[in-house]
Design a protein around this motif. Structure first.
Motif, mmCIF file in Angstrom:
data_model
loop_
_atom_site.group_PDB
_atom_site.id
_atom_site.type_symbol
_atom_site.label_atom_id
_atom_site.label_comp_id
_atom_site.label_asym_id
_atom_site.label_seq_id
_atom_site.Cartn_x
_atom_site.Cartn_y
_atom_site.Cartn_z
ATOM 1 N N TRP A 157 -50.823 -42.054 2.607
ATOM 2 C CA TRP A 157 -49.898 -41.919 3.316
ATOM 3 C C TRP A 157 -49.045 -40.762 2.687
ATOM 4 N N GLN A 158 -47.663 -40.704 3.306
ATOM 5 C CA GLN A 158 -46.704 -39.178 3.554
ATOM 6 C C GLN A 158 -45.466 -39.509 3.941
ATOM 7 N N LEU A 159 -44.763 -38.578 3.155
ATOM 8 C CA LEU A 159 -43.376 -38.688 3.876
ATOM 9 C C LEU A 159 -42.694 -37.306 4.678
ATOM 10 N N LYS A 160 -42.210 -37.675 5.706
ATOM 11 C CA LYS A 160 -42.174 -36.467 6.641
ATOM 12 C C LYS A 160 -40.116 -36.539 6.821
ATOM 13 N N ALA A 161 -40.575 -34.939 6.793
ATOM 14 C CA ALA A 161 -38.261 -35.106 6.928
ATOM 15 C C ALA A 161 -38.464 -33.929 8.392
ATOM 16 N N SER A 162 -37.868 -34.391 9.264
ATOM 17 C CA SER A 162 -37.899 -33.736 10.368
ATOM 18 C C SER A 162 -36.132 -33.182 10.181
ATOM 19 N N PHE A 163 -36.040 -32.174 10.951
ATOM 20 C CA PHE A 163 -34.392 -31.785 11.301
ATOM 21 C C PHE A 163 -34.641 -31.435 12.524
ATOM 22 N N ASP A 164 -35.005 -32.868 13.693
ATOM 23 C CA ASP A 164 -34.657 -32.163 14.843
ATOM 24 C C ASP A 164 -33.526 -33.061 15.361
ATOM 25 N N SER A 165 -32.296 -33.072 15.455
ATOM 26 C CA SER A 165 -31.669 -34.561 15.383
ATOM 27 C C SER A 165 -31.292 -33.889 17.257
ATOM 28 N N ALA A 166 -31.380 -35.524 17.212
ATOM 29 C CA ALA A 166 -31.631 -35.755 18.444
ATOM 30 C C ALA A 166 -29.967 -35.349 19.349
ATOM 31 N N VAL A 167 -29.118 -35.181 18.434
ATOM 32 C CA VAL A 167 -28.100 -34.879 19.669
ATOM 33 C C VAL A 167 -28.355 -33.323 19.543
ATOM 34 N N ALA A 168 -29.438 -32.243 19.446
ATOM 35 C CA ALA A 168 -29.041 -30.498 18.939
ATOM 36 C C ALA A 168 -30.124 -31.149 20.233
ATOM 37 N N ALA A 169 -31.064 -31.665 19.564
ATOM 38 C CA ALA A 169 -32.287 -32.378 21.523
ATOM 39 C C ALA A 169 -31.274 -32.695 22.903
ATOM 40 N N ALA A 170 -31.009 -33.311 22.551
ATOM 41 C CA ALA A 170 -30.377 -33.860 24.374
ATOM 42 C C ALA A 170 -29.998 -32.795 24.194
ATOM 43 N N VAL A 171 -28.931 -31.935 23.656
ATOM 44 C CA VAL A 171 -28.024 -30.692 24.355
ATOM 45 C C VAL A 171 -28.297 -29.687 24.656
ATOM 46 N N THR A 172 -29.563 -29.488 24.269
ATOM 47 C CA THR A 172 -30.345 -28.157 24.602
ATOM 48 C C THR A 172 -31.481 -28.811 26.141
ATOM 49 N N TRP A 173 -31.578 -29.764 25.863
ATOM 50 C CA TRP A 173 -32.558 -30.433 27.303
ATOM 51 C C TRP A 173 -32.490 -30.028 28.212
ATOM 52 N N PRO A 174 -33.767 -28.592 29.687
ATOM 53 C CA PRO A 174 -34.663 -28.944 29.088
ATOM 54 C C PRO A 174 -35.245 -27.616 28.389
ATOM 55 N N MET A 175 -34.131 -26.907 27.814
ATOM 56 C CA MET A 175 -35.112 -25.910 27.349
ATOM 57 C C MET A 175 -34.659 -26.325 25.924
ATOM 58 N N GLU A 176 -35.639 -25.375 25.171
ATOM 59 C CA GLU A 176 -36.063 -26.373 24.186
ATOM 60 C C GLU A 176 -35.721 -26.023 22.704
ATOM 61 N N PRO A 177 -35.628 -26.827 21.952
ATOM 62 C CA PRO A 177 -34.024 -26.951 21.043
ATOM 63 C C PRO A 177 -34.384 -26.315 19.850
ATOM 64 N N ASN A 178 -33.732 -25.050 19.248
ATOM 65 C CA ASN A 178 -34.278 -25.042 17.666
ATOM 66 C C ASN A 178 -34.528 -25.311 16.736
ATOM 67 N N ALA A 181 -39.591 -27.062 11.921
ATOM 68 C CA ALA A 181 -40.665 -28.060 11.318
ATOM 69 C C ALA A 181 -40.867 -28.807 10.399
ATOM 70 N N PRO A 182 -41.135 -30.135 10.790
ATOM 71 C CA PRO A 182 -41.083 -31.109 9.608
ATOM 72 C C PRO A 182 -41.798 -31.085 8.264
ATOM 73 N N ILE A 183 -41.029 -31.048 7.445
ATOM 74 C CA ILE A 183 -41.757 -31.228 6.330
ATOM 75 C C ILE A 183 -42.296 -31.955 5.232
ATOM 76 N N LEU A 184 -43.691 -32.064 5.414
ATOM 77 C CA LEU A 184 -44.557 -33.058 4.845
ATOM 78 C C LEU A 184 -44.487 -33.405 3.101
ATOM 79 N N PHE A 185 -44.448 -34.989 3.059
ATOM 80 C CA PHE A 185 -44.759 -35.106 1.079
ATOM 81 C C PHE A 185 -45.445 -35.855 0.599
ATOM 82 N N SER A 186 -46.313 -35.146 -0.418
ATOM 83 C CA SER A 186 -47.348 -36.308 -0.533
ATOM 84 C C SER A 186 -46.647 -37.144 -1.549
ATOM 85 N N LEU A 187 -47.005 -38.732 -2.026
ATOM 86 C CA LEU A 187 -46.439 -39.441 -2.565
ATOM 87 C C LEU A 187 -47.179 -39.200 -3.798
ATOM 88 N N LYS A 188 -47.503 -38.496 -4.177
ATOM 89 C CA LYS A 188 -47.877 -38.539 -5.237
ATOM 90 C C LYS A 188 -47.540 -37.305 -6.090
#
Length: 188
Positions: A157-178, A181-188
């Protein structure tokens, strides 16, 4: 009639961002896959923040005995503590904090237990508050998931920290938002 003009204008603006050689509007592309899986306690940086998972524990109850929610038979609460530090020069809005998700060994993103998360955060005096995080300041947060005990596996199992705020993605649609990349963490 005014609404019709507004809709036509909005459509024209959206279409001007499309490539004229292609008649379709491409969906927003997802961020690149992470290059590294961070270990418990390691610090990762993205979006002007330093992020670290400080503790992962399994519990049968959240809060004092008889008050907080209890895990049922064959269930367990996975309690995750983490820190977020603003390493930039400007305050960072609370809504731009990373979204933290627990992913099981089958790559399914599990739903947080919002009641347990709120109670555990209050009991641990989470320091995030509701506003901006000033430069060089660290916030401590907690997230809790109730999962099947037999399937919980710290090795897969892993933890993922994502930085793609829904607001930023909606404002820039359909262009690619800035988007970082998500950050993955192991649980150990």
């Amino acid at each position: 009639m005014r609404n019709l003009h507004t809709a036509i204008l909005a459509s024209a603006i959206l279409l001007t961002g499309c490539d004229s050689a292609d008649d379709t509007i491409a969906p927003t592309e997802t961020a690149a896959a992470p290059d590294k899986i961070y270990k418990l306690g390691e610090t990762a940086s993205a979006g002007g923040l330093e992020f670290a998972i400080t503790k992962v524990e399994e519990r049968s109850q959240i809060g004092p005995v008889g008050i907080g929610p209890k895990a049922g038979s064959g269930e367990v609460f996975v309690v995750v503590r983490y820190t977020i530090k603003n390493i930039g020069k400007e305050p960072i809005d609370r809504w731009d904090f990373p979204k933290v998700e627990l992913i099981n060994g089958e790559e399914v993103t599990l739903a947080k237990d919002t009641e347990a998360t709120a109670l555990e955060g209050a009991l641990k005096s989470d320091s995030h508050g509701t506003g901006d995080l000033n430069p060089k300041v660290t916030a401590t947060e907690t997230s809790v998931w109730k999962v099947e005990k037999a399937s919980f596996d710290r090795d897969t199992w892993q933890l993922k920290a994502s930085f793609d705020s829904a607001v930023a993605a909606a404002v820039t649609w359909p262009m690619e938002p800035n988007v970082e990349a998500p950050i993955l963490f192991s649980l150990k």
